[in-house]
Write a protein that holds these residues in place. Sequence first.
Motif, PDB file in Angstrom:
ATOM      1  N   GLU A 100       0.830  -1.218   0.000  1.00  0.00           N
ATOM      2  CA  GLU A 100       0.000   0.000   0.000  1.00  0.00           C
ATOM      3  C   GLU A 100       0.860   1.261   0.000  1.00  0.00           C
ATOM      4  OE1 GLU A 100      -0.093  -2.522   2.020  1.00  0.00           O
ATOM      5  OE2 GLU A 100      -2.036  -3.474   1.699  1.00  0.00           O
ATOM      6  N   GLN A 101       2.081   1.140   0.483  1.00  0.00           N
ATOM      7  CA  GLN A 101       2.975   2.306   0.519  1.00  0.00           C
ATOM      8  C   GLN A 101       4.141   2.152  -0.453  1.00  0.00           C
ATOM      9  OE1 GLN A 101       3.848   2.378   4.747  1.00  0.00           O
ATOM     10  NE2 GLN A 101       2.310   3.964   5.057  1.00  0.00           N
ATOM     11  N   GLU A 102       4.077   1.107  -1.265  1.00  0.00           N
ATOM     12  CA  GLU A 102       5.090   0.861  -2.294  1.00  0.00           C
ATOM     13  C   GLU A 102       6.478   0.799  -1.667  1.00  0.00           C
ATOM     14  OE1 GLU A 102       4.027   4.178  -4.733  1.00  0.00           O
ATOM     15  OE2 GLU A 102       2.120   3.277  -5.316  1.00  0.00           O
ATOM     16  N   ARG A 103       6.574   0.038  -0.571  1.00  0.00           N
ATOM     17  CA  ARG A 103       7.832  -0.024   0.177  1.00  0.00           C
ATOM     18  C   ARG A 103       8.285  -1.458   0.402  1.00  0.00           C
ATOM     19  NH1 ARG A 103       6.374   4.683   4.679  1.00  0.00           N
ATOM     20  NH2 ARG A 103       7.005   6.388   3.330  1.00  0.00           N
ATOM     21  N   GLN A 104       9.586  -1.612   0.414  1.00  0.00           N
ATOM     22  CA  GLN A 104      10.187  -2.899   0.770  1.00  0.00           C
ATOM     23  C   GLN A 104      11.341  -2.618   1.734  1.00  0.00           C
ATOM     24  OE1 GLN A 104      11.642  -6.448  -1.945  1.00  0.00           O
ATOM     25  NE2 GLN A 104      13.042  -4.731  -2.180  1.00  0.00           N
ATOM     26  N   ILE A 105      11.465  -3.455   2.754  1.00  0.00           N
ATOM     27  CA  ILE A 105      12.598  -3.339   3.678  1.00  0.00           C
ATOM     28  C   ILE A 105      13.264  -4.702   3.751  1.00  0.00           C
ATOM     29  CG2 ILE A 105      13.362  -2.760   6.009  1.00  0.00           C
ATOM     30  CD1 ILE A 105      10.738  -1.220   6.363  1.00  0.00           C
ATOM     31  N   ARG A 106      14.553  -4.672   3.562  1.00  0.00           N
ATOM     32  CA  ARG A 106      15.319  -5.909   3.468  1.00  0.00           C
ATOM     33  C   ARG A 106      16.432  -5.850   4.505  1.00  0.00           C
ATOM     34  NH1 ARG A 106      17.481  -6.514  -2.576  1.00  0.00           N
ATOM     35  NH2 ARG A 106      18.996  -8.153  -2.209  1.00  0.00           N
ATOM     36  N   ILE A 107      16.507  -6.870   5.316  1.00  0.00           N
ATOM     37  CA  ILE A 107      17.443  -6.856   6.447  1.00  0.00           C
ATOM     38  C   ILE A 107      18.290  -8.120   6.398  1.00  0.00           C
ATOM     39  CG2 ILE A 107      17.585  -6.877   8.993  1.00  0.00           C
ATOM     40  CD1 ILE A 107      14.587  -5.700   8.761  1.00  0.00           C
ATOM     41  N   THR A 108      19.586  -7.979   6.646  1.00  0.00           N
ATOM     42  CA  THR A 108      20.394  -9.176   6.880  1.00  0.00           C
ATOM     43  C   THR A 108      21.006  -9.053   8.270  1.00  0.00           C
ATOM     44  OG1 THR A 108      22.395  -8.204   5.945  1.00  0.00           O
ATOM     45  CG2 THR A 108      21.027  -9.478   4.440  1.00  0.00           C
ATOM     46  N   GLY A 109      21.319 -10.184   8.849  1.00  0.00           N
ATOM     47  CA  GLY A 109      21.907 -10.155  10.180  1.00  0.00           C
ATOM     48  C   GLY A 109      22.111 -11.557  10.702  1.00  0.00           C
ATOM     49  N   THR A 110      22.307 -11.636  11.998  1.00  0.00           N
ATOM     50  CA  THR A 110      22.441 -12.940  12.641  1.00  0.00           C
ATOM     51  C   THR A 110      21.469 -12.989  13.813  1.00  0.00           C
ATOM     52  OG1 THR A 110      24.213 -12.093  14.025  1.00  0.00           O
ATOM     53  CG2 THR A 110      24.879 -13.284  12.044  1.00  0.00           C
ATOM     54  N   VAL A 111      21.082 -14.205  14.169  1.00  0.00           N
ATOM     55  CA  VAL A 111      20.117 -14.333  15.269  1.00  0.00           C
ATOM     56  C   VAL A 111      20.778 -14.883  16.528  1.00  0.00           C
ATOM     57  CG1 VAL A 111      18.084 -14.706  13.815  1.00  0.00           C
ATOM     58  CG2 VAL A 111      19.410 -16.675  14.614  1.00  0.00           C
ATOM     59  N   SER A 112      20.156 -14.554  17.641  1.00  0.00           N
ATOM     60  CA  SER A 112      20.488 -15.222  18.901  1.00  0.00           C
ATOM     61  C   SER A 112      19.168 -15.529  19.599  1.00  0.00           C
ATOM     62  CB  SER A 112      21.385 -14.347  19.765  1.00  0.00           C
ATOM     63  OG  SER A 112      20.832 -13.051  19.855  1.00  0.00           O
ATOM     64  N   LYS A 113      19.181 -16.575  20.426  1.00  0.00           N
ATOM     65  CA  LYS A 113      17.957 -16.941  21.154  1.00  0.00           C
ATOM     66  C   LYS A 113      17.736 -15.950  22.282  1.00  0.00           C
ATOM     67  CE  LYS A 113      18.039 -22.012  21.035  1.00  0.00           C
ATOM     68  NZ  LYS A 113      18.256 -23.150  21.940  1.00  0.00           N
ATOM     69  N   LEU A 114      16.489 -15.633  22.570  1.00  0.00           N
ATOM     70  CA  LEU A 114      16.192 -14.854  23.778  1.00  0.00           C
ATOM     71  C   LEU A 114      16.416 -15.764  24.986  1.00  0.00           C
ATOM     72  CD1 LEU A 114      12.917 -12.893  22.939  1.00  0.00           C
ATOM     73  CD2 LEU A 114      15.293 -12.292  22.432  1.00  0.00           C
ATOM     74  N   ASP A 115      16.626 -15.164  26.153  1.00  0.00           N
ATOM     75  CA  ASP A 115      16.837 -16.058  27.295  1.00  0.00           C
ATOM     76  C   ASP A 115      15.488 -16.602  27.791  1.00  0.00           C
ATOM     77  OD1 ASP A 115      15.837 -14.402  29.430  1.00  0.00           O
ATOM     78  OD2 ASP A 115      17.671 -13.219  29.274  1.00  0.00           O
ATOM     79  N   GLU A 116      15.569 -17.704  28.522  1.00  0.00           N
ATOM     80  CA  GLU A 116      14.366 -18.440  28.906  1.00  0.00           C
ATOM     81  C   GLU A 116      13.403 -17.606  29.741  1.00  0.00           C
ATOM     82  OE1 GLU A 116      13.880 -20.779  26.563  1.00  0.00           O
ATOM     83  OE2 GLU A 116      12.757 -21.705  28.197  1.00  0.00           O
ATOM     84  N   GLN A 117      13.955 -16.704  30.549  1.00  0.00           N
ATOM     85  CA  GLN A 117      13.088 -15.847  31.366  1.00  0.00           C
ATOM     86  C   GLN A 117      12.189 -14.980  30.475  1.00  0.00           C
ATOM     87  OE1 GLN A 117      15.899 -13.897  33.876  1.00  0.00           O
ATOM     88  NE2 GLN A 117      14.473 -13.932  35.609  1.00  0.00           N
ATOM     89  N   GLU A 118      12.811 -14.424  29.419  1.00  0.00           N
ATOM     90  CA  GLU A 118      12.033 -13.595  28.486  1.00  0.00           C
ATOM     91  C   GLU A 118      10.999 -14.438  27.759  1.00  0.00           C
ATOM     92  OE1 GLU A 118      14.221 -10.150  26.352  1.00  0.00           O
ATOM     93  OE2 GLU A 118      15.657 -11.804  26.538  1.00  0.00           O
ATOM     94  N   ASN A 119      11.411 -15.659  27.366  1.00  0.00           N
ATOM     95  CA  ASN A 119      10.487 -16.550  26.657  1.00  0.00           C
ATOM     96  C   ASN A 119       9.269 -16.896  27.525  1.00  0.00           C
ATOM     97  OD1 ASN A 119      12.087 -16.585  24.379  1.00  0.00           O
ATOM     98  ND2 ASN A 119      13.154 -18.480  24.932  1.00  0.00           N
ATOM     99  N   GLU A 120       9.559 -17.231  28.777  1.00  0.00           N
ATOM    100  CA  GLU A 120       8.475 -17.574  29.718  1.00  0.00           C
ATOM    101  C   GLU A 120       7.526 -16.387  29.881  1.00  0.00           C
ATOM    102  OE1 GLU A 120       7.556 -20.226  31.302  1.00  0.00           O
ATOM    103  OE2 GLU A 120       9.278 -21.582  31.152  1.00  0.00           O
ATOM    104  N   LYS A 121       8.126 -15.224  30.048  1.00  0.00           N
ATOM    105  CA  LYS A 121       7.337 -14.021  30.307  1.00  0.00           C
ATOM    106  C   LYS A 121       6.413 -13.734  29.109  1.00  0.00           C
ATOM    107  CE  LYS A 121       8.128  -9.246  31.521  1.00  0.00           C
ATOM    108  NZ  LYS A 121       9.140  -8.226  31.367  1.00  0.00           N
ATOM    109  N   TYR A 122       6.976 -13.832  27.910  1.00  0.00           N
ATOM    110  CA  TYR A 122       6.165 -13.541  26.731  1.00  0.00           C
ATOM    111  C   TYR A 122       5.098 -14.622  26.510  1.00  0.00           C
ATOM    112  CZ  TYR A 122       4.485 -12.706  22.100  1.00  0.00           C
ATOM    113  OH  TYR A 122       3.642 -12.502  21.046  1.00  0.00           O
TER     114      TYR A 122
END
Length: 212
Positions: A100-122
Amino acid sequence: MDLHNIREDYKFDSLLEANLQKNPIDQFKDWFESYQLLRVKDANAMAIATVDGNGIPQNRIVLLKEVRKDGLVFYTNYASNKGQQLIENPNISSLFYWREQERQIRITGTVSKLDEQENEKYFKTRPWLSQIGAAASDQSKPIEDRNALEAKFNEFQQHYPEGSAVPKPESWGGFLISPETFEFWQGRSGRLHDRIIYTVMDGEWSTKRLQP
Ligand SMILES: Cc1cc2nc3c(=O)[nH]c(=O)nc-3n(C[C@H](O)[C@H](O)[C@H](O)COP(=O)(O)O)c2cc1C
């Protein structure tokens, strides 16, 4: 089927150096906030590409759940195909296409896992049915048929009725994408699109314009 005449001219906006944010996360937030105002379904959907053990790229949609100053967060099953691929090879490419806004965003990077406390909370903030869905699904694993899937789901629903605490499966959690490049594409008239790529060196972001 003739696709040759499907052609659009883009006139919604421009992306000029003078108006760019210094940090691509801020630029992303500006665009995302303006996209959210349109109330498009799944505005936070992004394609993520991983590479499997045979070097074959694999793509699928996930939902962006948080934008942090150091990256983008999504949640999934670490034991799924994508989860396993990312644990083996943390390189990722993610993509947003905002038609709708004629836009594209392209990202490269690396991932890391969130810690278990954050996972539980979410996990606890998710609606009951989403928790059941996550607990009952061994994502990416084959299952006999639809009936078997529904039976598994019902079993979890009976075991953990609405209002009870559904335990987070050990393998369920978030990944933080730490971006290395961010490319913002704004469609322009006559195919002279704006493309600005941010790259990072020693924590400092700089930009370049790319030819369309
Ligand atoms: C709109 C949309 C949103 C989705 N959101 C998620 C998500 O947030 N997390 C997730 O694991 N899968 C999500 N999926 C499902 C994935 O695209 C994919 O089918 C699933 O994660 C299995 O991928 P894999 O086998 O490559 O691991 C979504 C699919 C769609 C179409």
